[in-house]
Motif scaffolding. Structure first.
Motif, mmCIF file in Angstrom:
data_model
loop_
_atom_site.group_PDB
_atom_site.id
_atom_site.type_symbol
_atom_site.label_atom_id
_atom_site.label_comp_id
_atom_site.label_asym_id
_atom_site.label_seq_id
_atom_site.Cartn_x
_atom_site.Cartn_y
_atom_site.Cartn_z
ATOM 1 N N PHE A 252 0.867 -1.172 0.000
ATOM 2 C CA PHE A 252 0.000 0.000 0.000
ATOM 3 C C PHE A 252 0.902 1.220 0.000
ATOM 4 N N GLN A 253 0.589 2.184 -0.889
ATOM 5 C CA GLN A 253 1.365 3.415 -0.916
ATOM 6 C C GLN A 253 0.441 4.590 -1.186
ATOM 7 N N ASP A 254 0.650 5.665 -0.422
ATOM 8 C CA ASP A 254 -0.027 6.934 -0.670
ATOM 9 C C ASP A 254 1.018 8.038 -0.514
ATOM 10 N N PRO A 255 0.644 9.321 -0.610
ATOM 11 C CA PRO A 255 1.668 10.367 -0.514
ATOM 12 C C PRO A 255 2.440 10.390 0.809
ATOM 13 N N PHE A 256 1.914 9.753 1.862
ATOM 14 C CA PHE A 256 2.572 9.788 3.165
ATOM 15 C C PHE A 256 3.198 8.467 3.592
ATOM 16 N N ASN A 257 2.768 7.353 3.040
ATOM 17 C CA ASN A 257 3.137 6.035 3.571
ATOM 18 C C ASN A 257 3.457 5.040 2.467
ATOM 19 N N ARG A 258 4.266 4.045 2.834
ATOM 20 C CA ARG A 258 4.475 2.859 2.013
ATOM 21 C C ARG A 258 4.648 1.702 2.982
ATOM 22 N N VAL A 259 3.720 0.749 2.947
ATOM 23 C CA VAL A 259 3.756 -0.394 3.856
ATOM 24 C C VAL A 259 3.507 -1.671 3.071
ATOM 25 N N GLN A 260 3.884 -2.788 3.684
ATOM 26 C CA GLN A 260 3.652 -4.084 3.057
ATOM 27 C C GLN A 260 3.072 -5.041 4.076
ATOM 28 N N GLY A 261 2.124 -5.841 3.613
ATOM 29 C CA GLY A 261 1.492 -6.858 4.439
ATOM 30 C C GLY A 261 0.129 -6.413 4.943
ATOM 31 N N LEU A 262 -0.751 -7.387 5.086
ATOM 32 C CA LEU A 262 -2.124 -7.112 5.498
ATOM 33 C C LEU A 262 -2.179 -6.419 6.856
ATOM 34 N N ALA A 263 -1.364 -6.835 7.812
ATOM 35 C CA ALA A 263 -1.388 -6.204 9.142
ATOM 36 C C ALA A 263 -1.009 -4.728 9.058
ATOM 37 N N ALA A 264 0.016 -4.405 8.270
ATOM 38 C CA ALA A 264 0.448 -3.009 8.132
ATOM 39 C C ALA A 264 -0.598 -2.176 7.395
ATOM 40 N N ILE A 265 -1.246 -2.752 6.386
ATOM 41 C CA ILE A 265 -2.294 -2.036 5.650
ATOM 42 C C ILE A 265 -3.485 -1.780 6.581
ATOM 43 N N THR A 266 -3.862 -2.779 7.347
ATOM 44 C CA THR A 266 -4.955 -2.615 8.308
ATOM 45 C C THR A 266 -4.611 -1.528 9.323
ATOM 46 N N ALA A 267 -3.362 -1.489 9.776
ATOM 47 C CA ALA A 267 -2.923 -0.456 10.718
ATOM 48 C C ALA A 267 -3.032 0.939 10.100
ATOM 49 N N GLN A 268 -2.750 1.063 8.790
ATOM 50 C CA GLN A 268 -2.883 2.357 8.119
ATOM 51 C C GLN A 268 -4.330 2.845 8.176
#
Length: 144
Positions: free
Chosen positions: A38-54
């Motif tokens: 998942f990436q937006d102008p503020f973040n880049r994360v990987q994995g379902l747990a990290a996306i859910t945390a976003q």
């Protein structure tokens, strides 16, 4: 092997986003592959747990955030959604809307493996008290 980004898959994903809420984040497991990015102008994360945390962070920091999907386009394993993001900075503050788009890459099961949001971060900064006045002034100065 990647699947075609079938309209039914993208429409299902759109419904999930339009119905998403702080107490329904578990539905993201139906949409994302386990190692999705998942990436937006503020973040880049990987994995379902990290996306859910976003998404949990978004619901914790903003008042009444919600997505309204306006357009869906697909080609092969790639899908695009154009959306409006409605929110307020806090209860009682002025409602805000940011327009953006998301590119999704889907796997053979129709799950998102890559989610990239495109929207103008200046639109968000313009909603922040004090900072917003500076951003609006800079945008006016830079416009032709």
């Amino acid at each position: 092997m990647e699947a075609d980004a079938e309209p039914s898959s993208l429409h299902r994903i759109a419904r999930v986003f339009e119905q998403l809420s702080a107490d329904r984040l578990d539905v993201l497991a139906q949409v994302y592959a386990p190692q999705a990015t998942f990436q937006d102008p503020f973040n880049r994360v990987q994995g379902l747990a990290a996306i859910t945390a976003q998404f949990a962070h978004m619901y914790a920091k903003l008042h009444a955030p919600r997505f309204v999907v306006k357009e869906i386009t697909t080609q092969d394993a790639v899908g695009w959604m154009v959306w409006d993001f409605h929110f307020a900075l806090r209860p009682g503050s002025a409602p805000q809307v940011i327009e953006g788009a998301t590119r999704f890459i889907l796997d053979a099961q129709g799950r998102v493996t890559d989610h990239r949001d495109y929207w103008d971060a200046c639109d968000f900064y313009a909603t922040v008290p004090l900072l917003g006045a500076v951003v609006r002034r800079l945008k006016r100065a830079a416009s032709a």
